[in-house]
Design an enzyme around this catalytic site. Structure first.
Site, PDB file in Angstrom:
ATOM      1  N   ASP A   1       0.689  -0.849   0.142  1.00  0.00           N
ATOM      2  CA  ASP A   1      -0.178  -0.144  -0.630  1.00  0.00           C
ATOM      3  C   ASP A   1       1.020   1.078   0.102  1.00  0.00           C
ATOM      4  O   ASP A   1       0.653   2.869   0.615  1.00  0.00           O
ATOM      5  CB  ASP A   1      -1.454  -0.329   1.478  1.00  0.00           C
TER       6      ASP A   1
ATOM      7  N   HIS B   1      25.322   6.107 -17.330  1.00  0.00           N
ATOM      8  CA  HIS B   1      24.140   6.059 -16.432  1.00  0.00           C
ATOM      9  C   HIS B   1      24.896   5.868 -15.432  1.00  0.00           C
ATOM     10  O   HIS B   1      23.590   5.168 -14.444  1.00  0.00           O
ATOM     11  CB  HIS B   1      22.935   5.578 -17.820  1.00  0.00           C
TER      12      HIS B   1
ATOM     13  N   ASP C   1      26.971  13.720 -11.474  1.00  0.00           N
ATOM     14  CA  ASP C   1      25.233  14.527 -12.517  1.00  0.00           C
ATOM     15  C   ASP C   1      24.369  14.328 -11.825  1.00  0.00           C
ATOM     16  O   ASP C   1      23.996  13.448 -11.376  1.00  0.00           O
ATOM     17  CB  ASP C   1      25.700  13.709 -13.558  1.00  0.00           C
TER      18      ASP C   1
ATOM     19  N   ASP D   1      20.442  20.385 -14.140  1.00  0.00           N
ATOM     20  CA  ASP D   1      21.084  19.762 -14.787  1.00  0.00           C
ATOM     21  C   ASP D   1      22.019  19.908 -14.757  1.00  0.00           C
ATOM     22  O   ASP D   1      22.809  20.503 -15.851  1.00  0.00           O
ATOM     23  CB  ASP D   1      20.038  18.687 -15.748  1.00  0.00           C
TER      24      ASP D   1
ATOM     25  N   HIS E   1      28.260  10.217 -26.505  1.00  0.00           N
ATOM     26  CA  HIS E   1      27.378  11.131 -26.533  1.00  0.00           C
ATOM     27  C   HIS E   1      26.644  12.249 -27.646  1.00  0.00           C
ATOM     28  O   HIS E   1      27.680  13.012 -27.403  1.00  0.00           O
ATOM     29  CB  HIS E   1      26.680  11.113 -25.318  1.00  0.00           C
TER      30      HIS E   1
ATOM     31  N   HIS F   1      20.838  18.700 -24.379  1.00  0.00           N
ATOM     32  CA  HIS F   1      18.804  18.648 -24.635  1.00  0.00           C
ATOM     33  C   HIS F   1      18.463  20.255 -24.121  1.00  0.00           C
ATOM     34  O   HIS F   1      19.407  20.517 -23.249  1.00  0.00           O
ATOM     35  CB  HIS F   1      18.469  17.352 -24.057  1.00  0.00           C
TER      36      HIS F   1
ATOM     37  N   HIS G   1      15.078  15.827 -19.703  1.00  0.00           N
ATOM     38  CA  HIS G   1      15.359  15.396 -21.734  1.00  0.00           C
ATOM     39  C   HIS G   1      13.968  15.860 -21.864  1.00  0.00           C
ATOM     40  O   HIS G   1      12.847  15.537 -21.525  1.00  0.00           O
ATOM     41  CB  HIS G   1      15.967  14.388 -21.975  1.00  0.00           C
TER      42      HIS G   1
ATOM     43  N   GLU H   1      27.124  20.308 -22.747  1.00  0.00           N
ATOM     44  CA  GLU H   1      27.951  18.477 -21.638  1.00  0.00           C
ATOM     45  C   GLU H   1      28.936  18.233 -22.346  1.00  0.00           C
ATOM     46  O   GLU H   1      28.230  16.841 -22.540  1.00  0.00           O
ATOM     47  CB  GLU H   1      26.436  17.896 -21.166  1.00  0.00           C
TER      48      GLU H   1
ATOM     49  N   TYR I   1      35.551   9.255 -22.305  1.00  0.00           N
ATOM     50  CA  TYR I   1      35.344   8.059 -20.882  1.00  0.00           C
ATOM     51  C   TYR I   1      36.289   7.673 -21.639  1.00  0.00           C
ATOM     52  O   TYR I   1      37.154   7.477 -22.557  1.00  0.00           O
ATOM     53  CB  TYR I   1      34.019   8.005 -20.901  1.00  0.00           C
TER      54      TYR I   1
ATOM     55  N   ARG J   1      32.742  14.699 -17.248  1.00  0.00           N
ATOM     56  CA  ARG J   1      31.766  15.398 -18.056  1.00  0.00           C
ATOM     57  C   ARG J   1      31.769  16.572 -17.213  1.00  0.00           C
ATOM     58  O   ARG J   1      32.116  16.925 -16.264  1.00  0.00           O
ATOM     59  CB  ARG J   1      30.355  14.507 -18.221  1.00  0.00           C
TER      60      ARG J   1
ATOM     61  N   GLU K   1      28.906  19.743 -16.756  1.00  0.00           N
ATOM     62  CA  GLU K   1      27.492  20.128 -17.585  1.00  0.00           C
ATOM     63  C   GLU K   1      27.438  20.975 -17.116  1.00  0.00           C
ATOM     64  O   GLU K   1      26.912  21.707 -15.774  1.00  0.00           O
ATOM     65  CB  GLU K   1      26.734  19.125 -17.461  1.00  0.00           C
TER      66      GLU K   1
END
Ligand code: GLY
Ligand code: MN
Ligand code: MN
Length: 443
Positions: free
Chosen positions: A34, A240, A257, A268, A351, A355, A362, A389, A393, A410, A412
């Site tokens: 629940d 990710h 990130d 972001d 990548h 965006h 996104h 961003e 890697y 990275r 961003e």
């Protein structure tokens, strides 16, 4: 008129006269027995209503002849017992006044009212093919309207995708949205600063994540806008990564990130820093490369330039840097153009460079001009908000200099396109090597 009511009016003005639009909010989702997942309303529904209760549907009727446009809310009734357990409900009458609808009904009345509202409407607008529930409801409502055919009642003969219309509106942020997104990004920037200051070799990734969440929440942000990534060392090369369970080691970089959601709007931000407060030579070399790539992309962030100009600029810098650092062998590629033509950069940069950003991390909105034959990348315009961003890697591989192995970086930022250029909403998060090392020394 509220911003929400003004948006409803703009939607109605773009619809076929007399047409009906239907937009439900998001359903609640059970986590187990629940217990539900924290409730998050649908972004489109919120954009047009500001209303955050579940079990709600917005119906818009476009003006026709001397009949004015109408916006109608269906929502939960007031219920003292449920309100004692679960909290306040506006109820239809309260919601109508507070949120400025022309009419409001209990959600239980939806099926009956839809048969009335859709009768003789020329067209219907809804999120075509997005929700099995809504598709089924639409089938029932249209069936009920068609039952009146012998008395001369007609059902809508045309369906339009409501989301195409809303996507374009959401792409351009108004003054209120811009102010909110600056606040969201500023809270997130403070969270990144806090995480840098708290970091010590040996800390677990989740301990650093806790610093971010603490800063989000203490500033009133309701949620993280997405699951935060806190990646130490080699984990940064998993794009990710989000289990955030590993222990950092002296000499690791930490890639974070993370961005908060404030009053439904996302931020972001990614920052990458040495857990011990000092970049090593190889870390610094790649960091400066990614920072230069981001700078090149940002230099393209102004009205009139096409969206892909930012990615193209970042990629040129990265590809050249891959040659200069020896990540990619000059024996195989003579120039950055050759690297890009052969997609060799994808070993280290796989990548895109950003965006749209808004109610969704996104965010919605077309990236290409679909009204032109070959659908070219779209020119940037004031009021658009996007991320920039780039990253790099480095997984261990033959021919890749070992000093760079396991480095993932990275950087961003959240960027508002303005009339004469851009403004970096997330500028408060330390970004240069000097600023990061200085920030961490102050800890
Ligand atoms: N945090 C998701 C992204 O950077 O796109
Ligand atoms: Mn991100
Ligand atoms: Mn992003």
């Amino acid at each position: 008129m509220s911003a929400f009511a003004a948006r409803r009016a703009r939607v109605c003005a773009q619809m076929v006269p007399g047409a009906v639009a239907i937009l439900p909010t998001a359903p609640e989702a059970a986590r187990n027995s629940d217990t539900d997942y924290p409730y998050r309303h649908d972004s489109y529904f919120y954009y047009l209503t500001g209303f955050t209760e579940p079990d709600s549907v917005l119906v818009l009727v476009a003006a026709q002849g001397d009949k004015a446009a109408q916006s109608i809310l269906f929502c939960r009734q007031k219920n003292l017992e449920r309100e004692i357990w679960d909290g306040f409900r506006h109820g239809p009458d309260g919601a109508m006044v507070t949120f400025g609808f022309d009419a409001a009904f209990p959600i239980e009345d939806l099926d009956g009212e839809m048969a009335r509202l859709l009768a003789n409407a020329p067209a219907v607008y809804y999120a075509l093919g997005h929700s099995a529930t809504l598709d089924m409801q639409m089938k029932t409502w249209l069936h009920n309207v068609r039952r009146g055919a012998r008395t001369g009642i007609t059902a809508p003969a045309v369906a339009h995708d409501l989301l195409v219309l809303l996507d374009e509106m959401r792409l351009f942020k108004d003054d209120g949205e811009q102010a909110l997104m600056l606040r969201a990004a500023t809270i997130s920037a403070a969270a990144h600063t806090r995480a840098m200051r708290a970091s010590r070799p040996g800390m677990f990734e989740y301990e650093i994540e806790a610093e971010l969440l603490h800063e989000f929440r203490r500033n009133g942000a309701q949620f993280p806008a997405y699951t935060p990534i806190v990646a130490a060392g080699a984990n940064a090369c998993i794009l990710h990564y989000n289990v955030n369970s590993a222990q950092s080691r002296d000499g690791d970089l930490i890639l974070i990130d993370a961005g908060c959601e404030l009053d439904s709007y996302a931020s972001d931000i990614t920052r990458t820093y040495p857990v011990n407060g000092r970049f090593s030579g190889p870390q610094r070399a790649l960091y400066e490369l990614v920072l230069a790539a981001q700078g090149a992309a940002l230099a393209q962030a102004r009205p009139g330039n096409v969206y892909t100009a930012m990615h193209d600029a970042a990629l040129r810098v990265l590809a050249q840097g891959m040659l200069d650092t020896g990540l990619i062998s000059r024996a195989r590629y003579a120039s950055a153009e050759d690297v890009i033509a052969d997609r060799a950069h994808q070993q280290f940069y796989m990548h895109g460079t950003g965006h749209w950003l808004g109610l969704d991390v996104h965010d919605v909105g077309a990236y290409r001009d679909v009204t032109v034959e070959d659908r070219p990348s779209r020119p940037l315009q004031a009021g658009m908000v996007l991320t920039v961003e780039p990253g790099i890697y480095v997984r261990p591989a033959e021919g890749v200099p070992e000093q760079f192995w396991h480095i993932g970086i990275r950087i961003e930022d959240d960027v508002l396109i303005t009339a004469d250029g851009h403004s970096i909403l997330s500028a408060a998060a330390p970004k240069t090597v000097a600023d990061i090392e200085q920030t961490m020394r102050q800890a």
